[in-house]
Design a protein around this motif. Structure first.
Motif, mmCIF file in Angstrom:
data_model
loop_
_atom_site.group_PDB
_atom_site.id
_atom_site.type_symbol
_atom_site.label_atom_id
_atom_site.label_comp_id
_atom_site.label_asym_id
_atom_site.label_seq_id
_atom_site.Cartn_x
_atom_site.Cartn_y
_atom_site.Cartn_z
ATOM 1 N N LEU A 59 0.831 -1.211 0.000
ATOM 2 C CA LEU A 59 0.000 0.000 0.000
ATOM 3 C C LEU A 59 0.864 1.257 0.000
ATOM 4 C CD1 LEU A 59 -2.876 -0.915 2.444
ATOM 5 C CD2 LEU A 59 -3.079 -0.217 0.071
ATOM 6 N N LEU A 60 1.885 1.245 0.830
ATOM 7 C CA LEU A 60 2.795 2.390 0.892
ATOM 8 C C LEU A 60 3.439 2.630 -0.462
ATOM 9 C CD1 LEU A 60 4.252 4.481 2.624
ATOM 10 C CD2 LEU A 60 5.956 2.754 3.174
ATOM 11 N N ALA A 61 3.875 1.555 -1.090
ATOM 12 C CA ALA A 61 4.526 1.675 -2.392
ATOM 13 C C ALA A 61 3.564 2.271 -3.417
ATOM 14 C CB ALA A 61 5.016 0.305 -2.856
ATOM 15 N N ILE A 62 2.313 1.813 -3.391
ATOM 16 C CA ILE A 62 1.337 2.345 -4.336
ATOM 17 C C ILE A 62 1.151 3.838 -4.130
ATOM 18 C CG2 ILE A 62 -1.127 2.379 -4.862
ATOM 19 C CD1 ILE A 62 -1.200 -0.556 -4.697
ATOM 20 N N ARG A 63 1.048 4.234 -2.869
ATOM 21 C CA ARG A 63 0.860 5.664 -2.609
ATOM 22 C C ARG A 63 2.029 6.484 -3.126
ATOM 23 N NH1 ARG A 63 0.571 5.128 2.918
ATOM 24 N NH2 ARG A 63 -0.907 3.409 3.172
ATOM 25 N N GLN A 64 3.223 5.987 -2.902
ATOM 26 C CA GLN A 64 4.405 6.713 -3.386
ATOM 27 C C GLN A 64 4.401 6.807 -4.900
ATOM 28 O OE1 GLN A 64 8.045 5.087 -1.859
ATOM 29 N NE2 GLN A 64 7.500 5.428 0.279
ATOM 30 N N MET A 65 3.997 5.715 -5.530
ATOM 31 C CA MET A 65 4.015 5.696 -6.997
ATOM 32 C C MET A 65 2.993 6.671 -7.558
ATOM 33 S SD MET A 65 4.285 2.463 -9.410
ATOM 34 C CE MET A 65 5.039 2.770 -11.004
ATOM 35 N N VAL A 66 1.789 6.660 -6.998
ATOM 36 C CA VAL A 66 0.754 7.574 -7.465
ATOM 37 C C VAL A 66 1.200 9.015 -7.269
ATOM 38 C CG1 VAL A 66 -1.592 8.367 -7.058
ATOM 39 C CG2 VAL A 66 -1.107 5.931 -7.120
ATOM 40 N N GLN A 71 2.669 14.131 -9.532
ATOM 41 C CA GLN A 71 3.646 15.224 -9.571
ATOM 42 C C GLN A 71 4.192 15.401 -10.989
ATOM 43 O OE1 GLN A 71 5.860 15.504 -6.184
ATOM 44 N NE2 GLN A 71 6.885 17.365 -6.844
ATOM 45 N N ALA A 72 4.422 14.298 -11.655
ATOM 46 C CA ALA A 72 5.041 14.354 -12.984
ATOM 47 C C ALA A 72 4.145 15.051 -14.005
ATOM 48 C CB ALA A 72 5.387 12.943 -13.455
ATOM 49 N N ASP A 80 3.202 15.947 -23.759
ATOM 50 C CA ASP A 80 4.137 16.214 -22.656
ATOM 51 C C ASP A 80 3.739 15.443 -21.402
ATOM 52 O OD1 ASP A 80 5.631 17.820 -24.201
ATOM 53 O OD2 ASP A 80 4.829 19.712 -23.427
ATOM 54 N N ALA A 81 2.449 15.458 -21.118
ATOM 55 C CA ALA A 81 1.971 14.754 -19.932
ATOM 56 C C ALA A 81 2.192 13.249 -20.078
ATOM 57 C CB ALA A 81 0.485 15.056 -19.708
ATOM 58 N N LEU A 82 1.915 12.753 -21.262
ATOM 59 C CA LEU A 82 2.102 11.312 -21.505
ATOM 60 C C LEU A 82 3.553 10.907 -21.270
ATOM 61 C CD1 LEU A 82 0.994 8.583 -22.558
ATOM 62 C CD2 LEU A 82 1.647 9.326 -24.850
ATOM 63 N N THR A 83 4.457 11.668 -21.864
ATOM 64 C CA THR A 83 5.880 11.373 -21.697
ATOM 65 C C THR A 83 6.299 11.455 -20.229
ATOM 66 O OG1 THR A 83 6.318 12.308 -23.885
ATOM 67 C CG2 THR A 83 8.195 12.042 -22.402
ATOM 68 N N ALA A 84 5.847 12.498 -19.575
ATOM 69 C CA ALA A 84 6.224 12.681 -18.165
ATOM 70 C C ALA A 84 5.685 11.540 -17.306
ATOM 71 C CB ALA A 84 5.699 14.021 -17.660
ATOM 72 N N LEU A 85 4.447 11.178 -17.562
ATOM 73 C CA LEU A 85 3.837 10.081 -16.803
ATOM 74 C C LEU A 85 4.624 8.785 -16.999
ATOM 75 C CD1 LEU A 85 1.248 9.073 -15.189
ATOM 76 C CD2 LEU A 85 0.411 8.337 -17.420
ATOM 77 N N ALA A 86 4.876 8.475 -18.242
ATOM 78 C CA ALA A 86 5.562 7.214 -18.554
ATOM 79 C C ALA A 86 6.980 7.219 -17.987
ATOM 80 C CB ALA A 86 5.601 6.997 -20.060
ATOM 81 N N GLU A 87 7.619 8.376 -18.032
ATOM 82 C CA GLU A 87 8.992 8.458 -17.519
ATOM 83 C C GLU A 87 8.992 8.312 -15.997
ATOM 84 O OE1 GLU A 87 12.068 7.553 -18.120
ATOM 85 O OE2 GLU A 87 11.385 8.127 -20.115
ATOM 86 N N ALA A 88 7.992 8.905 -15.362
ATOM 87 C CA ALA A 88 7.891 8.787 -13.906
ATOM 88 C C ALA A 88 7.638 7.340 -13.496
ATOM 89 C CB ALA A 88 6.777 9.685 -13.380
ATOM 90 N N TYR A 89 6.763 6.695 -14.230
ATOM 91 C CA TYR A 89 6.452 5.293 -13.951
ATOM 92 C C TYR A 89 7.724 4.450 -14.044
ATOM 93 C CZ TYR A 89 3.633 1.001 -14.039
ATOM 94 O OH TYR A 89 3.069 -0.217 -13.748
ATOM 95 N N ARG A 90 8.415 4.633 -15.141
ATOM 96 C CA ARG A 90 9.629 3.849 -15.376
ATOM 97 C C ARG A 90 10.695 4.155 -14.331
ATOM 98 N NH1 ARG A 90 13.616 4.885 -20.293
ATOM 99 N NH2 ARG A 90 14.989 3.077 -20.075
ATOM 100 N N ALA A 91 10.827 5.417 -14.015
ATOM 101 C CA ALA A 91 11.839 5.812 -13.028
ATOM 102 C C ALA A 91 11.529 5.219 -11.661
ATOM 103 C CB ALA A 91 11.917 7.332 -12.933
ATOM 104 N N PHE A 92 10.257 5.248 -11.300
ATOM 105 C CA PHE A 92 9.904 4.683 -9.997
ATOM 106 C C PHE A 92 10.231 3.200 -9.947
ATOM 107 C CE2 PHE A 92 7.345 2.662 -6.816
ATOM 108 C CZ PHE A 92 7.381 3.554 -5.758
#
Lengths: 202, 202
Positions: A59-66, A71-72, A80-92
DNA sequence: ATCATAAAACTAATATAATTAGTTTTTAGG
DNA sequence: CCTAAAAACTAATTATATTAGTTTTATGAT
């Protein structure tokens, strides 16, 4: 026994840190207890069982990821939003990959809490799709495509499954996202003047 | 003690069956030994450790999966082959999902055997891309996209992550694959008359 | 201030797990 | 038929999660 001032939250956070640092293989109630300068049995004052602890860490991990996702994309739009979202997902997934694993490692039976929380992961995705003008049934389908791709890519990258060929993974990710963006534009276009064939998508 | 006639292979196969049937949580050396009507310690005549056993089960799973993929695409071409491949992948993950998990659950450190075997999983995919006329660097990128999507979709489906919305998952899968097929056609087209800009893809 | 109570720590014990060492039995080949 | 390797065994070790019951510490009401 100078009281340690523990509570449920502190135990869960410590567990998450320990798992992230040393990996899940090195994790145990005993290891966590030692880390917290406490006897193993004392942990059961704050946590029902190891399973319970795993659920809480998930649960904690999910909250951090969301959080990272939201934020991204904040202040960004469409591509831009799509790229940022996908990059944030991958980075996490890359930076917290032990934690990332626990999100989907949770057993599908029971765990309504985690079920509900993982729902939150979808929200930022839908927000991006909304900006593209993709709505309704189309939004569900494209959310599944996007989420599947992001997770699959992250999973393979984590597992080292892309390392045979030295060809840039960044490049692969970019190309895929561009094609998905093109798909979103097309889907939005189609959705705009599609009123008679509402039942069949594509 | 009437000898049981075990060997490495029989132990690994039994482990795979047991894991697939009861799930990995219920699996242990003790459970496997009981299943085989043997004392726990006897298993160590055939297997180095639990880790070793897991690795072997992972290898077995990979072999089965590759078989299923190759059988699915044999005699099919282009879009048909793509659909068949993707459907076989998804079906395997659904029908043997405990086994499927073990394929990627293997730790990325060590395990050169498993590393090499998972290479085999890519071959059928490349074969399909080849038929589309997608080659070279493009083939690597599109293979990663396709594989990521298939794995991500399967993972979410297994975890119950798509169940919130009752909208058909088959439909989502079909739509995504159609868009990927369109991408392959476009990539092949682009690859055909792209001789001067060899370095930058898209 | 004091004191009762709930929470947080503890000790001790149980059950089960993986693994190893050393022993006996079976079986297949010379 | 006999011997030697393989396959099973027994027994012991270490580590784990978990529970029961006990002691200590804070804290809030008197």
């Amino acid at each position: 026994m100078p009281r340690q001032g523990l509570n449920r939250d502190a135990v869960v956070r410590a567990a998450a840190n320990l798992i992230e640092e040393k990996g899940p293989a090195a994790f145990s109630m005993a290891a966590l207890a030692k880390f917290l300068h406490v006897r193993t049995a004392s942990l059961y004052n704050h946590v029902d069982s190891l399973q319970d602890l795993y659920t809480q860490v998930g649960l904690l991990a999910i909250r951090q990821m969301v959080d990272a996702e939201e934020q991204a994309i904040s202040g960004k739009y469409r591509e831009d939003a799509l790229t940022a979202l996908a990059e944030a997902y991958r980075a996490f997934a890359r930076d917290h990959y032990h934690l990332y694993r626990m999100i989907l490692a949770a057993p599908k039976q029971e765990n309504p809490v985690l079920e509900e929380a993982s729902f939150a992961i979808v929200r930022p995705i839908h927000q991006v799709l909304e900006e593209f003008g993709v709505r309704g049934a189309q939004a569900v389908h494209w959310q599944r495509l996007l989420r599947s791709f992001m997770h699959g890519f992250a999973a393979h990258e984590i597992a080292g499954g892309f390392s045979h060929v030295p060809l840039g993974r960044d490049e692969s990710y970019r190309i895929a996202l561009e094609w998905i963006a093109a798909g979103l534009r097309a889907a939005a276009e189609e959705g705009n003047h599609a009123c008679q064939n509402n039942g069949s998508y594509r």
